[in-house]
Design a protein around this motif. Structure first.
Motif, PDB file in Angstrom:
ATOM      1  N   MET A 321      11.175  18.752  -7.901  1.00 18.36           N
ATOM      2  CA  MET A 321       9.987  18.881  -7.053  1.00 18.36           C
ATOM      3  C   MET A 321       9.588  20.337  -6.839  1.00 18.36           C
ATOM      4  N   GLY A 322      10.274  21.260  -7.457  1.00 20.76           N
ATOM      5  CA  GLY A 322       9.920  22.673  -7.304  1.00 20.76           C
ATOM      6  C   GLY A 322      10.462  23.326  -6.046  1.00 20.76           C
ATOM      7  N   ILE A 323      11.430  22.674  -5.372  1.00 17.78           N
ATOM      8  CA  ILE A 323      11.880  23.294  -4.123  1.00 17.78           C
ATOM      9  C   ILE A 323      13.290  23.869  -4.165  1.00 17.78           C
ATOM     10  N   PHE A 325      14.941  25.334  -7.054  1.00 19.90           N
ATOM     11  CA  PHE A 325      15.063  26.418  -8.039  1.00 19.90           C
ATOM     12  C   PHE A 325      16.224  26.211  -9.022  1.00 19.90           C
ATOM     13  N   SER A 326      16.921  25.044  -9.011  1.00 19.62           N
ATOM     14  CA  SER A 326      18.041  24.903  -9.950  1.00 19.62           C
ATOM     15  C   SER A 326      17.586  24.836 -11.396  1.00 19.62           C
ATOM     16  N   CYS A 327      16.329  24.506 -11.657  1.00 24.82           N
ATOM     17  CA  CYS A 327      15.881  24.320 -13.041  1.00 24.82           C
ATOM     18  C   CYS A 327      15.221  25.584 -13.610  1.00 24.82           C
ATOM     19  N   THR A 328      15.295  26.700 -12.881  1.00 27.37           N
ATOM     20  CA  THR A 328      14.578  27.910 -13.311  1.00 27.37           C
ATOM     21  C   THR A 328      15.055  28.399 -14.680  1.00 27.37           C
ATOM     22  N   ILE A 354      11.041  24.662 -14.389  1.00 27.46           N
ATOM     23  CA  ILE A 354      10.518  23.792 -15.446  1.00 27.46           C
ATOM     24  C   ILE A 354      10.201  22.374 -14.965  1.00 27.46           C
ATOM     25  N   CYS A 355      10.652  21.997 -13.758  1.00 29.72           N
ATOM     26  CA  CYS A 355      10.327  20.642 -13.261  1.00 29.72           C
ATOM     27  C   CYS A 355       8.877  20.554 -12.811  1.00 29.72           C
ATOM     28  N   VAL A 356       8.266  21.677 -12.463  1.00 33.39           N
ATOM     29  CA  VAL A 356       6.871  21.644 -11.995  1.00 33.39           C
ATOM     30  C   VAL A 356       5.986  22.538 -12.863  1.00 33.39           C
TER      31      VAL A 356
HETATM   32  S1  FES Z   1      12.983  23.377  -8.503  1.00 32.67           S
HETATM   33 FE1  FES Z   1      14.425  21.817  -8.067  1.00 32.67          FE
HETATM   34  S2  FES Z   1      14.691  20.902 -10.018  1.00 32.67           S
HETATM   35 FE2  FES Z   1      13.149  22.302 -10.324  1.00 32.67          FE
END
Ligand code: FES
Ligand SMILES: Cc1cc2nc3c(=O)[nH]c(=O)nc-3n(C[C@H](O)[C@H](O)[C@H](O)COP(=O)(O)OP(=O)(O)OC[C@H]3O[C@@H](n4cnc5c(N)ncnc54)[C@H](O)[C@@H]3O)c2cc1C
Length: 367
Positions: A321-323, A325-328, A354-356
């Motif tokens: 959901m963009g909150i 930051f684990s997917c940065t 990358i999730c958003v």
């Molecule tokens: S910011 Fe949480 S998975 Fe992308």
């Protein structure tokens, strides 16, 4: 003592691991900066295919408390898996103060790694990692909301948790005006659950409904879906009423349409409402090159995370959901679009969630 532990000198002495790494070895509930919590108890709310449980957590003294409606990022180490997963959960208990206990109410998703683990396998005594509480989906004023005239909560499924925190806070704090309980101000709570058996907090909601507290509770099950007509019957001027909405995408879409852009409607999403960056009728032209793994896919407008997963990659993710930051990851070259805001960026060597984020043309991702 805690000021000493947080001091620069102690930080330097504990370098490179940080003072919390040392404190944790003596007692997992000692922390100077990080937030951790001990699971105090786990209460099963509903059974069935997707059971729900409420976890009561005792946080470390570093917990700064939460406002009703906020969520927390939870870091969990699942036995046998050598990594920490992060997921967001709304806090279901009334607003908390520094170091105070609070609860999370979690639905076990069939293939969900963290929710299933926490509901089905975690046990009292276990330690989990936490962020501080975050999020803007809160009561405008708390605890007594003196200027709000009427409140409306519309929720579906697990979306009940942030609204429950708000209702519990209002009831606990009396939301009085001039010494008069609820001061004639009404709260309307409209909730949609799959079935009566799936209804979370059923007993408590029955008590709230029966008491003289100004709160009207309306529970709807199964095919009793949201209708604008029914909402108008419950709250005639709903578009001018402060409303908090949280639920599955289908419900959110129907309610949003009924509010017709009214700014009184506040929303919280557990899953992104917009899953694609492509605008209606738009074809995205270009390829995403995952440079580390050597794979290339045609940009579809879906998030880079989804496209990477479809290509067989397993990038790190948390909230999707963009909150959190684990997917940065680094986008080295190319143009990308933020799915939530529609904003485009062509800056090279840019960190993107990358999730958003979706490709808006050719781009290279360090993945
Ligand atoms: S910011 Fe949480 S998975 Fe992308
Ligand atoms: C602000 C916020 C508050 C929330 N509050 C609550 C709450 O109070 N209660 C609650 O129960 N939940 C809440 N959630 C949802 C919660 O964060 C989790 O998303 C949910 O529990 C599922 O997590 P999981 O680890 O069990 O599932 P995951 O393992 O993350 O799987 C979830 C979904 O991700 C996709 N996925 C995962 N891995 C892959 C893959 N390799 N390839 C393709 N797709 C994949 C699938 O669609 C899958 O169904 C909240 C979410 C947000 C953002």
């Amino acid at each position: 003592m805690s000021a000493i532990l947080r001091s620069r000198l102690v930080g330097a002495l504990a370098s490179p691991h940080g003072v919390d790494r040392y404190l944790e070895r003596f007692n997992p509930m000692w922390a100077a900066h990080e937030v951790r919590a001990r699971i105090v108890s786990i209460h099963r709310e509903t059974d069935g295919d997707a059971p729900v449980a409420t976890l009561t957590l005792q946080p470390t003294s570093t917990w700064r408390g939460h406002q009703a409606g906020q969520h927390v990022l939870v870091g969990v180490e699942i036995p046998g898996v050598a990594k920490r997963y992060t997921r967001a959960f709304s806090i279901s208990s009334a607003a908390s103060g520094k170091g105070e206990r609070f609860t999370l109410t979690i639905r076990a998703h069939d293939e969900g790694q963290v929710s299933s683990y926490l509901v089905r396998e975690a046990a009292p005594g276990q330690i989990i990692h936490l962020s501080q509480a975050q999020g803007e989906f809160t009561l405008v004023e708390s605890p007594a909301t003196p200027t709000i005239s009427r409140l409306l909560f519309i929720t579906g499924g697990s979306g009940i948790t942030p609204a429950m925190s708000m209702i519990r806070t209002l009831l606990r704090d009396g939301y009085q005006r001039d010494g008069v309980a609820h001061a004639g101000r009404k709260v309307t709570f409209l909730h949609f659950a799959r079935s009566a058996e799936d209804q979370i907090f059923a007993d408590e909601l029955a008590e709230i409904a029966a008491a003289d507290n100004g709160i009207d509770v309306h529970l709807r099950y199964g095919d009793q879906v949201f209708s604008e007509f029914e909402l108008r019957r419950l709250v005639a001027d709903y578009r001018d009423t402060d409303t908090w909405l949280c639920g599955p995408p289908g419900l959110v879409e129907l309610v949003k349409a009924a509010y017709d852009d009214s700014t009184r409607l506040r929303m919280e999403f557990f899953k992104p409402a917009v899953a694609r960056a492509a605008r209606p009728g738009e074809e995205i032209e270009g390829d995403i090159a995952f440079t580390r793994s050597g794979k290339t896919v045609a940009a579809s407008g879906a998030s880079i995370l989804e496209q990477a997963e479809q290509a067989g990659l397993t990038p790190e993710f948390g909230c999707r959901m963009g909150i959190c930051f684990s997917c940065t990851r680094t986008k080295t070259v190319g143009t990308v679009r933020n799915i939530l805001t529609g904003e485009e960026s062509a800056v090279p060597d840019e960190e993107v969630r990358i999730c958003v984020t979706a490709a808006a043309g050719d781009c290279h991702i360090d993945l």
